[in-house]
Design a protein around this motif. Structure first.
Motif, PDB file in Angstrom:
ATOM      1  N   ARG A 185      21.173  62.291 -51.754  1.00  0.00           N
ATOM      2  CA  ARG A 185      20.338  61.356 -52.608  1.00  0.00           C
ATOM      3  C   ARG A 185      20.671  60.010 -52.428  1.00  0.00           C
ATOM      4  NH1 ARG A 185      20.828  62.538 -58.927  1.00  0.00           N
ATOM      5  NH2 ARG A 185      19.524  60.713 -58.871  1.00  0.00           N
ATOM      6  N   TYR A 186      21.983  59.676 -52.339  1.00  0.00           N
ATOM      7  CA  TYR A 186      22.452  58.446 -51.957  1.00  0.00           C
ATOM      8  C   TYR A 186      22.259  57.722 -50.731  1.00  0.00           C
ATOM      9  CZ  TYR A 186      24.596  60.243 -56.231  1.00  0.00           C
ATOM     10  OH  TYR A 186      24.752  60.753 -57.512  1.00  0.00           O
ATOM     11  N   GLU A 187      21.703  58.302 -49.732  1.00  0.00           N
ATOM     12  CA  GLU A 187      21.537  57.701 -48.449  1.00  0.00           C
ATOM     13  C   GLU A 187      20.581  56.610 -48.591  1.00  0.00           C
ATOM     14  OE1 GLU A 187      21.983  61.987 -45.822  1.00  0.00           O
ATOM     15  OE2 GLU A 187      20.179  60.987 -46.208  1.00  0.00           O
ATOM     16  N   GLU A 200      18.315  55.001 -43.423  1.00  0.00           N
ATOM     17  CA  GLU A 200      19.377  55.805 -42.523  1.00  0.00           C
ATOM     18  C   GLU A 200      19.477  57.305 -42.947  1.00  0.00           C
ATOM     19  OE1 GLU A 200      22.632  52.551 -41.189  1.00  0.00           O
ATOM     20  OE2 GLU A 200      22.710  53.133 -43.150  1.00  0.00           O
ATOM     21  N   LEU A 201      18.435  57.780 -43.250  1.00  0.00           N
ATOM     22  CA  LEU A 201      18.331  59.126 -43.762  1.00  0.00           C
ATOM     23  C   LEU A 201      18.986  60.226 -42.764  1.00  0.00           C
ATOM     24  CD1 LEU A 201      14.749  59.464 -45.348  1.00  0.00           C
ATOM     25  CD2 LEU A 201      16.801  59.032 -46.386  1.00  0.00           C
ATOM     26  N   GLY A 206      15.467  59.927 -53.122  1.00  0.00           N
ATOM     27  CA  GLY A 206      16.578  60.417 -53.939  1.00  0.00           C
ATOM     28  C   GLY A 206      16.822  61.729 -53.875  1.00  0.00           C
ATOM     29  N   LEU A 207      16.668  62.750 -54.859  1.00  0.00           N
ATOM     30  CA  LEU A 207      16.772  64.098 -54.650  1.00  0.00           C
ATOM     31  C   LEU A 207      15.926  64.618 -53.524  1.00  0.00           C
ATOM     32  CD1 LEU A 207      17.426  65.189 -58.201  1.00  0.00           C
ATOM     33  CD2 LEU A 207      19.246  65.370 -56.408  1.00  0.00           C
ATOM     34  N   ALA A 210      16.850  64.364 -39.439  1.00  0.00           N
ATOM     35  CA  ALA A 210      15.688  64.782 -38.687  1.00  0.00           C
ATOM     36  C   ALA A 210      15.879  64.492 -37.416  1.00  0.00           C
ATOM     37  CB  ALA A 210      14.556  63.874 -39.223  1.00  0.00           C
ATOM     38  N   PRO A 211      15.304  65.428 -36.405  1.00  0.00           N
ATOM     39  CA  PRO A 211      15.559  65.016 -35.188  1.00  0.00           C
ATOM     40  C   PRO A 211      15.313  63.672 -34.471  1.00  0.00           C
ATOM     41  CG  PRO A 211      14.332  67.130 -35.290  1.00  0.00           C
ATOM     42  CD  PRO A 211      14.197  66.519 -36.866  1.00  0.00           C
ATOM     43  N   ARG A 212      14.554  62.993 -34.968  1.00  0.00           N
ATOM     44  CA  ARG A 212      14.226  61.541 -34.366  1.00  0.00           C
ATOM     45  C   ARG A 212      15.329  60.691 -35.043  1.00  0.00           C
ATOM     46  NH1 ARG A 212      11.083  62.319 -38.774  1.00  0.00           N
ATOM     47  NH2 ARG A 212      11.449  60.783 -40.764  1.00  0.00           N
TER      48      ARG A 212
END
Length: 449
Positions: free
Chosen positions: A69-71, A75-76, A182-183, A190-192
């Motif tokens: 949630r803090y990412e 930059e997920l 967030g949550l 993700a692959p990408r």
């Protein structure tokens, strides 16, 4: 009827794990004469807890408030890479030294990520704990991400993404629909995004989130002063890092058509946060009262929801489990279903009806069963060191306090039927969210439920 093996994943917390090295010998059940749950808060705001129970092996968990949630929004997937990079070279030890020495010591080191926390857990015999703790300290607080080593972690990330169970994808989609950001951030990259997160980004994330005020250390089979000494050796900056951003429940729907024979659907409403422990506990009981699957191998699902589905969609095979996930500032309560794609529509409609109008009228017998099941789960965790030590660390990190399993069991038994049904009535009026994956041709949309 139940779909064999399709609902076996634990739903207490949706987590992603990396484990390496040898498994230490499991600890025997502790005798009551040794039991001792104690906690303290260090001057640097690190929470420390332990269960000194006389076990012959020891466990240490170091937890940080640094889950997905803090990412940063650009930059997920960073925490998935971070967890997979556990065991790479640090400022104190090379990757080879970490793995080789832990194997020689018969120790096991695991890194676990969920939406709010990252936890590093060491299991070792007490005879070798002193030597093994050095490598836990290195992995948990002295990271350095070398560009030539990171591809090893990325290969692991790709492998894990390719093998995700559809139920896990379904819950991920549900969180994205319910919270958006967030949550709503996935615990999987993700692959990408694979290969787009740099060593500098990982280092910056650690600098912001791996701080003394965002850390908790828990022990199992160890006295408090020993756990405190381990916590004090961590190389962590002072402070609480950047302020937390609330993640409000929004409601929504996400679907991923994947083909195959089965549809996997999660339907949920907003539940209770950890800031409201009485309501969170009531919903944990309710989730088991509503749907807990067959309690005998190959047996029929005789739960409240199982009977409703059997009457609404007679002859259709299905698997259904209730779940309640409570976070620091929100929660989500719902039902996860797996059913053949051609009959999933009726099954999902029955589950949706239960969420919107049925949970507030659950009978006393079902609630009694829910209490008994949850009590057994909580007390069984006390005998499983790896579960208990993680729980102590996460409790301290997210609530600032610690409850013994026996105390939680007492609270469960004191919960009245009206306490539970009042909370059930409250959440049933909330907005519904849905995540679905698989063969979805007959699965209704959220506004059709």
């Amino acid at each position: 009827m139940s779909v064999s093996g399709k609902m076996s994943l634990p739903l207490l917390r949706a987590v992603s794990v990396r484990s390496f090295s040898a498994q230490s010998k499991p600890a025997p059940a502790a005798s009551a004469s040794h039991a001792g749950f104690v906690s303290t808060v260090l001057s640097n705001k690190t929470f420390v807890a332990t269960n000194d129970n006389g076990a012959t092996s020891a466990r240490i968990s170091i937890a940080y408030k640094a889950g997905s949630r803090y990412e940063p929004s650009n930059e997920l997937g960073l925490t998935h890479v971070l967890r997979s990079a556990a065991g790479l070279s640090t400022t104190g030890s090379s990757s080879f030294a970490i793995i080789r020495n832990l194997q020689q010591l018969g120790a096991n080191l695991t890194a676990t990520v969920d939406r709010e926390t990252i936890v590093y857990t060491l299991e070792a015999s007490k005879a070798h704990l002193e030597d093994a703790v050095k490598f836990l300290n290195d992995v948990a607080s002295r990271q350095t991400f070398r560009p030539w080593e990171l591809p090893e972690a990325l290969n692991r990330v790709k492998y894990e993404i390719s093998g995700l169970a559809p139920q896990v994808r379904c819950l991920d989609l549900l969180h994205k629909a319910a919270y958006r950001r967030g949550l709503g951030n996935s615990i999987f990259c993700a692959p990408r995004q694979v290969g787009k997160i740099s060593p500098e980004s990982l280092q910056h994330y650690i600098a912001e989130n791996y701080t003394a005020g965002r850390c908790a250390v828990a022990g199992y089979g160890l006295p408090l002063d020993r756990v405190v000494a381990i916590a004090q050796t961590l190389s962590l900056p002072e402070g609480s890092g950047k302020p937390d951003t609330p993640s409000p429940y929004k409601s929504g729907e996400m679907r991923k058509e994947m083909g195959g024979d089965l549809a996997h659907v999660a339907i949920a409403v907003e539940g209770a946060s950890l800031a409201n422990p009485k309501e969170a506990l009531a919903l944990a009981i309710l989730s088991r009262a509503v749907a807990s699957g067959p309690q005998v191998k190959w047996g029929a699902d005789n739960s409240v929801l199982g009977k409703v589905i059997a009457s609404e969609a007679p002859g259709s095979p299905f698997a259904a489990n209730g779940f309640n996930l409570s976070y620091s500032d929100s929660g989500i309560f719902g039902i996860l279903i797996s059913a053949p794609g051609d009959s999933a529509g009726k099954v999902v409609q029955a589950a949706g009806k239960m969420i919107k109008s049925g949970i507030a009228s659950i009978g006393a017998d079902a609630l009694k069963k829910g209490r008994a099941q949850l009590t057994t789960e909580i007390l069984s965790a006390q005998d499983t060191g790896s579960i208990l030590v993680d729980s102590l660390a996460i409790q301290g990190l997210l609530t600032g306090t610690m409850k013994k399993p026996s105390e939680i069991a007492d609270e469960i038994n004191k919960m009245t039927d009206s306490d539970i049904t009042n909370v059930a009535g409250k959440i049933s009026r909330g907005k519904v969210s849905m995540g679905a994956a698989g063969a979805l041709s007959t699965v209704p949309y959220i506004d059709e439920i």
